[in-house]
Design an enzyme around this catalytic site. Structure first.
Site, PDB file in Angstrom:
ATOM      1  N   GLU A  32       0.818  -1.210   0.000  1.00  0.00           N
ATOM      2  CA  GLU A  32       0.000   0.000   0.000  1.00  0.00           C
ATOM      3  C   GLU A  32       0.854   1.264   0.000  1.00  0.00           C
ATOM      4  O   GLU A  32       0.523   2.249  -0.650  1.00  0.00           O
ATOM      5  CB  GLU A  32      -0.966   0.010   1.194  1.00  0.00           C
ATOM      6  CG  GLU A  32      -2.066  -1.035   1.110  1.00  0.00           C
ATOM      7  CD  GLU A  32      -2.937  -0.875  -0.128  1.00  0.00           C
ATOM      8  OE1 GLU A  32      -2.948   0.197  -0.744  1.00  0.00           O
ATOM      9  OE2 GLU A  32      -3.611  -1.865  -0.486  1.00  0.00           O
ATOM     10  N   GLN A  37       0.321   6.754  -5.245  1.00  0.00           N
ATOM     11  CA  GLN A  37       0.644   7.588  -6.404  1.00  0.00           C
ATOM     12  C   GLN A  37       1.609   6.906  -7.367  1.00  0.00           C
ATOM     13  O   GLN A  37       2.356   7.564  -8.086  1.00  0.00           O
ATOM     14  CB  GLN A  37       1.262   8.922  -5.944  1.00  0.00           C
ATOM     15  CG  GLN A  37       0.342   9.734  -5.076  1.00  0.00           C
ATOM     16  CD  GLN A  37      -0.800  10.310  -5.864  1.00  0.00           C
ATOM     17  OE1 GLN A  37      -0.640  11.246  -6.613  1.00  0.00           O
ATOM     18  NE2 GLN A  37      -1.972   9.710  -5.716  1.00  0.00           N
ATOM     19  N   TYR A 114      -6.392   6.795   3.656  1.00  0.00           N
ATOM     20  CA  TYR A 114      -6.519   5.720   2.671  1.00  0.00           C
ATOM     21  C   TYR A 114      -5.807   4.449   3.136  1.00  0.00           C
ATOM     22  O   TYR A 114      -6.398   3.356   3.180  1.00  0.00           O
ATOM     23  CB  TYR A 114      -5.962   6.130   1.293  1.00  0.00           C
ATOM     24  CG  TYR A 114      -5.713   4.902   0.467  1.00  0.00           C
ATOM     25  CD1 TYR A 114      -6.780   4.236  -0.123  1.00  0.00           C
ATOM     26  CD2 TYR A 114      -4.442   4.338   0.379  1.00  0.00           C
ATOM     27  CE1 TYR A 114      -6.583   3.038  -0.807  1.00  0.00           C
ATOM     28  CE2 TYR A 114      -4.243   3.147  -0.298  1.00  0.00           C
ATOM     29  CZ  TYR A 114      -5.303   2.504  -0.881  1.00  0.00           C
ATOM     30  OH  TYR A 114      -5.118   1.321  -1.529  1.00  0.00           O
ATOM     31  N   ASP A 132      -9.627   6.109  -2.680  1.00  0.00           N
ATOM     32  CA  ASP A 132      -8.414   6.498  -3.401  1.00  0.00           C
ATOM     33  C   ASP A 132      -8.834   7.125  -4.729  1.00  0.00           C
ATOM     34  O   ASP A 132     -10.017   7.352  -4.968  1.00  0.00           O
ATOM     35  CB  ASP A 132      -7.510   5.276  -3.621  1.00  0.00           C
ATOM     36  CG  ASP A 132      -8.071   4.366  -4.702  1.00  0.00           C
ATOM     37  OD1 ASP A 132      -9.290   4.406  -4.932  1.00  0.00           O
ATOM     38  OD2 ASP A 132      -7.289   3.635  -5.325  1.00  0.00           O
ATOM     39  N   CYS A 186     -12.785   1.237 -15.412  1.00  0.00           N
ATOM     40  CA  CYS A 186     -13.263   2.621 -15.323  1.00  0.00           C
ATOM     41  C   CYS A 186     -12.042   3.554 -15.310  1.00  0.00           C
ATOM     42  O   CYS A 186     -11.822   4.321 -14.384  1.00  0.00           O
ATOM     43  CB  CYS A 186     -14.105   2.799 -14.071  1.00  0.00           C
ATOM     44  SG  CYS A 186     -15.059   4.330 -14.027  1.00  0.00           S
ATOM     45  N   CYS A 193     -16.674   0.628 -20.689  1.00  0.00           N
ATOM     46  CA  CYS A 193     -17.969   0.558 -20.018  1.00  0.00           C
ATOM     47  C   CYS A 193     -18.724  -0.725 -20.356  1.00  0.00           C
ATOM     48  O   CYS A 193     -19.568  -1.182 -19.580  1.00  0.00           O
ATOM     49  CB  CYS A 193     -18.810   1.791 -20.357  1.00  0.00           C
ATOM     50  SG  CYS A 193     -17.993   3.333 -19.863  1.00  0.00           S
TER      51      CYS A 193
END
Length: 354
Positions: A32, A37, A114, A132, A186, A193
């Site tokens: 994590e 980023q 987060y 996130d 996504c 989609c």
DNA sequence: CATACGTGGAG
DNA sequence: TCTCCAAGTAT
């Protein structure tokens, strides 16, 4: 179309990632932090090396900071490595037992809202949603959110949406499912989609405006900077200086000596080099040009061969050292240094045409 | 609340 | 080449 569809999609389509082999809190935690980023593909090799060298929190806590930074070299956001190391020492001090709730995890350095929620839900089964960038994007589209998902009002709606999709029986998988959906389906651009298990409840899709959400962030324009970098060689060895451990940028990493070149003559640069690093400097011909960008600055690095007076007393300036190429691999360095040495390092400089 | 912190891949 | 930005945190 429901939260259950999301979880079953995850069971079918989730990627095999090294940190998903078990739910060991240490391994989940390391992944994590590295993933903050930072893209999955970038993290994987770093994660493997790191776990091999520091298989548990005790090993990490005992290690010298330099070794941790060295394994972090090139990954960026080096503060993460120091905080990771600091947190490992705290946990090791506590007998190696991690805090088990998000609220307690939040106390450790480098663990924010987060990461606390991610580790608590994945490793300890706490029922708490994670927010996130992926989750923000997925929910902003689901809700056709007409406001910044990071500001209070928008964030409230994102949290509510994430909480609604959370499966109380498998909170860790459920959270990862929502993030995985954002990472693989996504996506910011060209979302798929047609493959989305939540397409039926997506308001942005209904409006045919999926890529209009989330609202674009305002962005600061990048500064353009030109720097002169001095390559000082003693045989195979290169002169490097260490950035202070408390510097804001690239703290604790080794770098080549450099000065801002913009609007300055080579003579000015020699004077600045001696001021900053001590000794007398003589800038030689340029041997390479390297481009690099670093948080809102795009750098053009002009690499010069250089000489420095033999009576250099490095004790007056920043910590200095001479290193051969193989030694540099084991040093904390930034990607910037690796680029410059790759372009103009010992043995390569002569072959470069410039 | 805005800003700074690294890097590399995609379009 | 250039812009965007990715499993955020600290200040």
């Amino acid at each position: 179309m429901s939260a259950r569809d999301l979880l079953s999609w995850y069971d079918r389509c989730s990627r095999d990632l090294p940190w998903r082999e078990d739910q060991d809190p240490y391994r989940v935690w390391i992944s994590e932090i590295m993933l903050q980023q930072t893209r999955v593909e970038t993290v994987i090799p770093y994660y493997r090396r790191f776990l091999e060298r520091f298989p548990d929190v005790g090993a990490l806590g005992k290690a010298p900071l330099d070794e941790v930074l060295s394994l972090w070299s090139g990954l960026g956001y080096y503060r993460r490595a120091r905080q990771l190391h600091g947190a490992a020492k705290m946990v090791a001090q506590n007998g190696g037992d991690f805090p088990t709730t998000a609220a307690q995890l939040r106390e450790l350095p480098g663990i924010g809202p987060y990461t606390a929620a991610a580790v608590a839900s994945i490793a300890f089964g706490e029922v708490i949603p994670v927010i996130d960038g992926n989750v923000e994007r997925v929910l902003a589209r689901q809700l056709a959110l007409g406001e910044d998902p990071r500001k209070i009002s928008g964030r409230r709606k994102v949290i509510a949406g994430a909480a609604e999709l959370l499966d109380n029986g498998r909170p860790g998988d459920s959270n990862q499912a929502l993030m995985e959906l954002g990472a693989t389906v996504c996506t910011p651009r060209n979302p798929r989609c047609g493959e989305c298990p939540l397409a039926g409840r997506c308001q942005a899709l209904e409006l045919d405006q999926v890529e209009m959400f989330p609202l674009p962030k305002t962005r600061k324009p990048a500064q353009r900077l030109r720097r002169r970098v001095a390559l000082v060689l003693d045989g195979e060895k290169v002169l490097l200086f260490r950035r202070p451990q408390d510097s804001e940028l690239l703290a604790g990493t080794w770098e080549l000596p450099w000065v801002e070149a913009d609007g300055k003559s080579a003579r000015d640069s020699e004077r600045e080099l001696s001021l900053r690093y001590s000794g007398l400097w003589n800038l030689g011909p340029q041997v390479a040009e390297v481009r690099h960008s670093i948080t809102f600055r795009s750098l053009r690095l002009e690499v010069h061969r250089a000489q420095i007076s033999s009576q250099l007393t490095v004790a007056d300036g920043p910590e200095a050292g001479w290193f051969a190429a193989e030694e540099i691999l084991d040093l904390p360095t930034s990607s910037q240094v690796q680029k410059v040495l790759g372009a103009a390092g010992p043995g390569v400089a002569e072959q470069k045409n410039l």
